[in-house]
Motif scaffolding. Structure first.
Motif, mmCIF file in Angstrom:
data_model
loop_
_atom_site.group_PDB
_atom_site.id
_atom_site.type_symbol
_atom_site.label_atom_id
_atom_site.label_comp_id
_atom_site.label_asym_id
_atom_site.label_seq_id
_atom_site.Cartn_x
_atom_site.Cartn_y
_atom_site.Cartn_z
ATOM 1 N N TYR A 287 0.849 -1.211 0.000
ATOM 2 C CA TYR A 287 0.000 0.000 0.000
ATOM 3 C C TYR A 287 0.876 1.250 0.000
ATOM 4 O O TYR A 287 0.666 2.183 -0.775
ATOM 5 C CB TYR A 287 -0.892 -0.064 1.233
ATOM 6 C CG TYR A 287 -1.705 1.163 1.557
ATOM 7 C CD1 TYR A 287 -3.018 1.296 1.117
ATOM 8 C CD2 TYR A 287 -1.197 2.169 2.374
ATOM 9 C CE1 TYR A 287 -3.796 2.399 1.448
ATOM 10 C CE2 TYR A 287 -1.954 3.272 2.721
ATOM 11 C CZ TYR A 287 -3.245 3.389 2.253
ATOM 12 O OH TYR A 287 -4.003 4.480 2.589
ATOM 13 N N VAL A 288 1.884 1.254 0.876
ATOM 14 C CA VAL A 288 2.811 2.385 0.967
ATOM 15 C C VAL A 288 3.557 2.569 -0.348
ATOM 16 O O VAL A 288 3.693 3.683 -0.863
ATOM 17 C CB VAL A 288 3.795 2.172 2.136
ATOM 18 C CG1 VAL A 288 4.954 3.162 2.066
ATOM 19 C CG2 VAL A 288 3.065 2.302 3.473
ATOM 20 N N GLY A 292 3.762 5.773 -3.460
ATOM 21 C CA GLY A 292 4.967 6.325 -4.068
ATOM 22 C C GLY A 292 5.704 7.300 -3.172
ATOM 23 O O GLY A 292 5.115 8.006 -2.355
ATOM 24 N N GLU A 293 7.011 7.361 -3.354
ATOM 25 C CA GLU A 293 7.840 8.203 -2.505
ATOM 26 C C GLU A 293 7.554 9.689 -2.697
ATOM 27 O O GLU A 293 7.680 10.478 -1.761
ATOM 28 C CB GLU A 293 9.319 7.913 -2.754
ATOM 29 C CG GLU A 293 9.805 6.646 -2.088
ATOM 30 C CD GLU A 293 9.495 6.602 -0.585
ATOM 31 O OE1 GLU A 293 9.757 7.609 0.111
ATOM 32 O OE2 GLU A 293 8.980 5.574 -0.117
ATOM 33 N N GLU A 294 7.163 10.092 -3.895
ATOM 34 C CA GLU A 294 6.833 11.501 -4.096
ATOM 35 C C GLU A 294 5.638 11.897 -3.221
ATOM 36 O O GLU A 294 5.608 12.996 -2.645
ATOM 37 C CB GLU A 294 6.517 11.767 -5.566
ATOM 38 C CG GLU A 294 6.261 13.236 -5.878
ATOM 39 C CD GLU A 294 6.038 13.484 -7.356
ATOM 40 O OE1 GLU A 294 5.607 14.611 -7.701
ATOM 41 O OE2 GLU A 294 6.276 12.565 -8.169
ATOM 42 N N GLY A 298 5.537 14.571 0.255
ATOM 43 C CA GLY A 298 4.585 15.647 0.511
ATOM 44 C C GLY A 298 4.036 15.645 1.927
ATOM 45 O O GLY A 298 3.471 16.655 2.379
ATOM 46 N N LEU A 299 4.175 14.516 2.646
ATOM 47 C CA LEU A 299 3.725 14.435 4.032
ATOM 48 C C LEU A 299 4.886 14.461 5.018
ATOM 49 O O LEU A 299 4.702 14.267 6.220
ATOM 50 C CB LEU A 299 2.912 13.150 4.259
ATOM 51 C CG LEU A 299 1.601 13.013 3.490
ATOM 52 C CD1 LEU A 299 0.916 11.693 3.852
ATOM 53 C CD2 LEU A 299 0.660 14.182 3.778
#
Length: 315
Positions: A287-288, A292-294, A298-299
């Motif tokens: 799920y993680v 995606g890392e982008e 953002g968080l």
């Protein structure tokens, strides 16, 4: 003198749910806005658990998802909603129309739920509180009852006071920032009733952002909210509270909260979301990765370090 080796209670999330969550169980999922055990809810869905009584003070997105997956037959809560961002579509359908299946709903106040956990944790037969006086909740919940105090009130006469029954979940699942392998669990930032819910339960699973070495926990003992002796399993599950936040690890995904009202309003769209993001992912790591890392960038949160504390020791 060397300390005895701590028990190693580490399991995968799949193993923990398989071992501790069974059809028909009463399951507590706690975390107040912060550290919501979303990944645990998703794994319960993946494993197809049925006929659960879910106890959660603030029934929100993860409860809506578990309802849509057919996991929940009874909800015990003091608040239902999409955390200031809208409604829970599936929950509304169940309560308002009874479709696709009715939902038994037991309503308490926030403090009433806290008192139920306190009674459960202390193995008391009930817990007294004043806050239902003048409320219409007793009219819709027959479990809210009055008893006569054994002590005189201000006027010298015995007083009638409301009480709530204890809750003793079969299992409590909570999310936290970190724990050691034995289950000594540390939380900072916004806390809820995680400790009370764990102590009230027959068994408890703690899901954490990271499992750390024993000495890390011992170096800051006052941050340990849940002790190891109350914990049956420890699960390392980074980013397992999304879309809620984990203080010091990642921020709240406000965009997802806003989107959920639109997703859950349409039953078919909700089930499509479950098919893609829960059933369509092998586990929370998948799920993680799909996000995606982008997205996670953002968080990301900046550092706000606490100053060291000198606990002192013998020389």
């Amino acid at each position: 003198m060397a300390q005895p080796a701590a028990a190693d209670k580490r399991l995968s999330l799949r193993e923990a749910v398989a071992r501790y969550v069974h059809d028909g169980d009463t399951v507590s999922l706690e975390g107040f806005t912060h550290l919501i055990p979303t990944a645990a809810g998703h794994e319960i869905i993946r494993q197809g658990r049925k006929d659960l009584t879910v106890v959660r003070m603030t029934a929100d997105i993860v409860v809506d998802q578990m309802l849509a997956a057919g996991c929940v037959s009874t909800l015990v809560s003091s608040f239902v909603g999409n955390s200031s961002a809208g409604s829970l579509g599936e929950l509304r359908r169940r309560v308002e129309t009874g479709r696709p299946a009715p939902l038994a709903f037991e309503e308490y106040s926030h403090y009433g739920m806290i008192c139920r956990y306190l009674a459960g944790a202390q193995r008391l037969p009930f817990y007294p509180l004043r806050s239902y006086a003048g409320s219409d909740l007793p009219a819709v919940n027959s479990a809210l009852r009055k008893v006569t105090s054994p002590y005189p009130g201000p006027d010298g006469e015995p007083e009638q006071i409301y009480v709530v029954p204890p809750v003793n979940p079969d299992v409590t699942l909570v999310h936290a920032q970190r724990a050691d392998r034995a289950g000594n669990t540390q939380i900072w930032g916004l806390t809820g009733v995680q400790a009370e819910a764990v102590f009230a339960a027959r068994q408890a699973v703690v899901i954490v952002e990271e499992v750390v070495d024993d000495h890390v926990i011992r170096s800051d003992p006052n941050r340990t909210v849940i002790p190891a002796h109350a914990v049956d399993a420890v699960v390392a599950c980074p980013r397992g509270a999304h879309p809620s936040f984990a203080q010091g690890y990642y921020d709240r995904d406000n965009a997802f909260y806003r989107a959920w009202s639109h997703i859950s309003k349409d039953a078919e769209r909700l089930r499509a979301w479950l098919a893609e993001w829960v059933y369509g992912t092998e586990d929370h790591a998948a799920y993680v990765a799909r996000l995606g890392e982008e997205f996670w960038d953002g968080l990301a949160v900046g550092e706000a370090m606490s100053l060291p504390v000198n606990y002192g020791r013998r020389l």
